[in-house]
Design an enzyme around this catalytic site. Structure first.
Site, short mmCIF file in Angstrom:
data_model
loop_
_atom_site.label_atom_id
_atom_site.label_comp_id
_atom_site.label_asym_id
_atom_site.label_seq_id
_atom_site.Cartn_x
_atom_site.Cartn_y
_atom_site.Cartn_z
N GLU A 102 -2.53 -5.70 -4.35
CA GLU A 102 -3.02 -5.21 -3.15
C GLU A 102 -4.45 -5.75 -3.14
OE1 GLU A 102 -4.22 -1.01 -1.42
OE2 GLU A 102 -2.29 -0.90 -2.45
N ASN A 154 23.24 -28.68 -5.07
CA ASN A 154 23.73 -30.12 -4.84
C ASN A 154 23.08 -30.46 -3.49
OD1 ASN A 154 25.36 -31.97 -5.74
ND2 ASN A 154 27.27 -30.31 -5.97
N HIS A 160 0.81 -1.25 0.06
CA HIS A 160 -0.04 0.18 -0.15
C HIS A 160 0.84 1.26 -0.02
CE1 HIS A 160 -3.76 2.15 0.67
NE2 HIS A 160 -3.17 2.90 1.62
#
Lengths: 118, 699
Positions: B68, B435, B46
């Site tokens: 939003e 990995n 916001h």
């Protein structure tokens, strides 16, 4: 009918490729178990295409490729690679290999690469 | 732009908010029911929206707004924060980030956000996001195909790229966008990409690729990539040539029109140029009725001025920084090192002469050069966070792809490292993390079978110790099967049976880093283990680092990387062994102590002391460095206690001299690999002191 030289140190692998090729009407110009033999047979037979394993005793695929390319710069060579050999494959392509196939082989992949390379 | 004075603040704050959004979203994914997290994301989004709107960045505002809306639904529990929905939200955060980066670099922050906004709106309407997404993509594709000439695969270009495209078109080249899709089952994607690029580069010049080439090489892409190429070849020829490569599923080639792209980008930069453009036009208009001649003369001038304005303006909109090449910093550093050596001499001389005025000046100079030193060093230092901050997202998407649950904990992200090192360690770390996730951490089912919690933990840790920074990657996964490593190493001829018998566990695991060794039963396309680890090792070694592995089957593995600080000026404690002076880096010293010989015990052939309840082994530096004995024995030992991580040792010396700033000089190529010596330094009186590598002394 195009002739193919199969290079691989494992007889099993050679058999597999041979099988695939014969089913698709290719003539087998010869089989080699290492790079040394491969270059010799190439000189003798002048095959239309070579399938070249990368890791082999005596002389590896990369070196054999370079020698073959030196003999005949138009030679069509397809590399056979195992997973994890990315950098080798790239080296091979830099050295003039037309394409590469990755083990374990699938028939359609092999044929796709060969048909496109010819 | 009238707002430009706020721009710095805007950019900085937006980045902070985005980071908050990112962090909270990651957290939210773990705890989808924690609505306070949604609130936090909502709040940040916001604020961001408000700021963007104020600054006139409409796309940014628009996208945050739609985001939003979705968050609002989640907050009101009308929508569940499923991982599909969060995927879309993450994507939009990526877009936001791009836009803000663009703004920070002086761009306009415009971006094609239609697709992602549509997806968000679809979610808002309650449609399943994934379906909507793919439908959207399909629709977009259909459009470009139907339109034939409707001209973009979704690439955007910066000014430089546009100029290149335009110019090459003028010279008779055709610019193309090429989208190449690899077969889904493609293995060795990077090699395929390499083949494509080889052909493209033969045909023309590659202007741009998305993702960029280095990411393609890393295989950081799904199956498709877009390349912009200028070439003289026709579309059909190109198509045929690329088609020669196998495992290519689809090629899409589109001729691009630089003018149209140019218009877009002009439109994009409108807010910046508009005002000026108009004012110059206005002034031209205003003056023209009176007399046309002077105006004509005026105009080029004015234009020049405008141009200048624009160029000078651009950089000022980004952060107030300048780029300095690292080489220049190196030169600066070298010069400063010389200065430090002379400073040492001066200090020495002034203390010998004992002249008030001289010592005052020297003191002052020392202080200032101390400050200067700090600044120079800091210029080169960056927190490892720079590298670490991309890992949470990577771990998230990777574990998702592999169907594993992984929790990533990062410690010590604020640890600072030299810039040159930071630049290099990113890729090898990515490799190690991949990995660990791929081979280390098991699938949830396997983990439950083994009696572990379903979620695996990956710990990334960075800390300073001595002249080194340690980075550790620890997982609680399957561990490494030692026997398998041995078998593999034997069969590959990397080592012989006798060698194996002499090796410690750690050395055996170290074999993993030999090239061509892979213990993975099944190789996945995430990591093959074997080709990668030796590259990882080489990279770290080229930086002067050391990598070690330790592992316990079914408990986990830990990869530990020791990197030098490359700080060439360090704080040391000078000590004496007979007449030789040695320097011990202050950063690894815990404290100094005088120990009575009677308080030294023997345990397992090792002299130890009891230090604040801990048993600490003693290391006699005299023996280590083979300093000749003088014979006079004291009944006390001077001990310097040093630590490496959690391990400690007491270094026994003859006497402690004091603390000094010294310049670390390498021993040069004649004396490489001297045990436990990391370099040498020149002291104020011209003597050479060797610098002790305490990490080598602690086992």
């Amino acid at each position: 009918m195009a002739s193919v030289l199969i290079v691989d140190d494992a007889a099993f692998m050679r058999m597999m490729i041979k099988d695939i090729l014969q089913k698709n009407d290719f003539e087998i110009a010869g089989e080699a178990a290492n790079g040394e033999e491969a270059v010799e047979i190439f000189k003798d037979q002048q095959p239309d295409l070579v399938t070249m394993d990368i890791t082999m005793p005596e002389k590896d695929g990369l070196e054999a490729l370079k020698e073959i390319k030196a003999l005949d710069s138009n030679a069509t060579v397809i590399m056979c690679s195992a997973m994890g050999q990315q950098s080798m494959v790239i080296d091979a392509i830099q050295a003039g290999a037309k394409d590469f196939i990755v083990k374990p082989f699938q028939a359609d992949r092999v044929m796709e690469a060969i048909n496109k390379a010819m | 732009m009238s707002n430009s004075e706020y721009l710095d603040v805007f950019i900085e704050e937006s980045q902070e908010h985005l980071q908050t959004v990112n962090d909270s979203l990651l957290q939210l994914e773990k705890e989808p029911d924690d609505l306070s997290l949604v609130n936090e994301v909502f709040r940040s989004a916001h604020t961001l929206k408000g700021m963007a709107a104020t600054m006139g960045f409409e796309d940014l505002a628009h996208l945050t707004h739609t985001m939003e809306n979705v968050l609002d639904l989640i907050r009101n529990e009308e929508l569940e924060a499923s991982s599909e929905i969060l995927d879309v939200v993450f994507d939009s955060v990526d877009d936001l980030e791009e836009m803000i980066n663009d703004i920070a670099e002086g761009g306009s922050g415009k971006r094609d956000i239609q697709q992602i906004a549509d997806q968000l709106e679809a979610i808002q309407r309650g449609e399943a996001p994934s379906a909507a997404g793919s439908a959207e993509v399909a629709a977009a594709n259909a459009q470009t195909e139907v339109g034939g000439g409707a001209q973009n695969l979704g690439e955007s270009y910066d000014e430089f790229e546009l100029t290149v495209i335009t110019q090459s078109k003028e010279q008779g080249f055709s610019p193309y966008q090429i989208r190449i899709t690899l077969d889904e089952n493609t293995m060795l994607k990077a090699a395929r990409v390499y083949m494509v690029f080889e052909i493209l580069e033969e045909a023309g010049e590659v202007i741009k690729s998305t993702p960029p080439v280095d990411e393609l090489e890393e295989e950081n892409f799904d199956h498709e990539f877009i390349v912009t190429l200028v070439t003289k070849e026709s579309k059909e020829d190109l198509n045929e040539r690329i088609n020669r490569i196998s495992e290519i599923q689809n090629i899409e080639i589109i001729l691009i029109d630089p003018e149209e792209l140019g218009e877009n980008s002009e439109a994009e930069s409108e807010p910046k140029t508009e005002a000026q453009g108009q004012s110059s036009k206005d002034s031209a208009k205003a003056e023209s009725p009176e007399s046309s001649q002077p105006v004509q003369q005026l105009e080029p001038q004015q234009q020049k001025k405008d141009d200048k304005d624009e160029t000078t303006k651009k950089p000022s909109e980004a952060n107030k920084t300048i780029r300095v090449s690292i080489e220049r910093l190196d030169v600066l550093m070298n010069l400063f090192e010389e200065l430090v050596i002379d400073r040492g001499r001066l200090e020495q001389i002034s203390s010998e002469l004992d002249n008030n005025e001289l010592s005052e000046t020297v003191e002052r100079m020392s202080r200032i050069s101390g400050d200067l030193q700090e600044i120079i060093l800091n210029m080169r230092m960056m927190p490892v966070d720079q590298v670490f901050n991309r890992f949470p997202r990577m771990v998230r998407s990777l574990s998702k792809d592999l169907g594993k649950k992984v929790n990533l904990d990062i410690y010590g992200a604020e640890t600072e490292l030299d810039r040159t090192i930071i630049d290099e360690i990113g890729d090898p770390l990515v490799h190690l993390i991949r990995n660990s996730i791929d081979h280390g951490i098991e699938t949830p089912a396997e983990r439950l079978d083994k009696g572990k919690s379903e979620e695996g933990t990956l710990v990334l840790r960075a800390y300073h110790s001595g002249n080194n920074v340690f980075i550790e990657i620890e997982d609680d996964g399957a561990g490494i099967n030692q026997q398998k490593v041995i078998n593999k190493a034997l069969s590959n001829g990397v080592v012989t049976q006798e060698e194996i018998e002499k090796m410690s566990d750690e050395q055996i695991f170290g074999l993993l880093f030999e090239s061509g060794l892979s213990t993975a039963d099944q190789v996945t396309d995430v990591s093959g283990r074997g080709v990668g680890l030796d590259v990882v090792k080489n990279t770290f070694e080229s930086l002067g680092g050391v990598v070690t592995v330790n592992s316990e089957q079914n408990v986990g593995s830990i990869f530990s990387i020791q990197l030098p600080l490359t700080l060439s000026i360090i704080d040391v404690m000078l000590v004496e062994l007979q007449k030789e002076k040695y320097a011990i880096p202050l950063s690894s010293i815990v404290e100094t102590a005088i120990v009575n010989k009677e308080d030294v015990y023997s345990a397992h052939n090792q002299k130890v002391i009891d230090f604040r309840g801990n048993v600490v082994p003693l290391v006699f530096l005299k023996n280590v460095f083979e300093v000749p004995e003088a014979g006079i024995e004291d009944e006390y030992y001077s001990v310097v206690l040093v630590s490496k991580g959690e391990k400690m040792a007491g270094l026994v010396v003859d006497s402690l001299v004091g603390q000094h700033d010294v310049v670390l000089k390498s021993l040069g190529s004649y004396l490489t690999n001297v045990f436990a010596i990391s370099g040498a330094t020149i002291l104020g009186d011209g003597q050479v002191a060797l610098i002790v590598d305490t990490n080598a002394l602690i086992k």
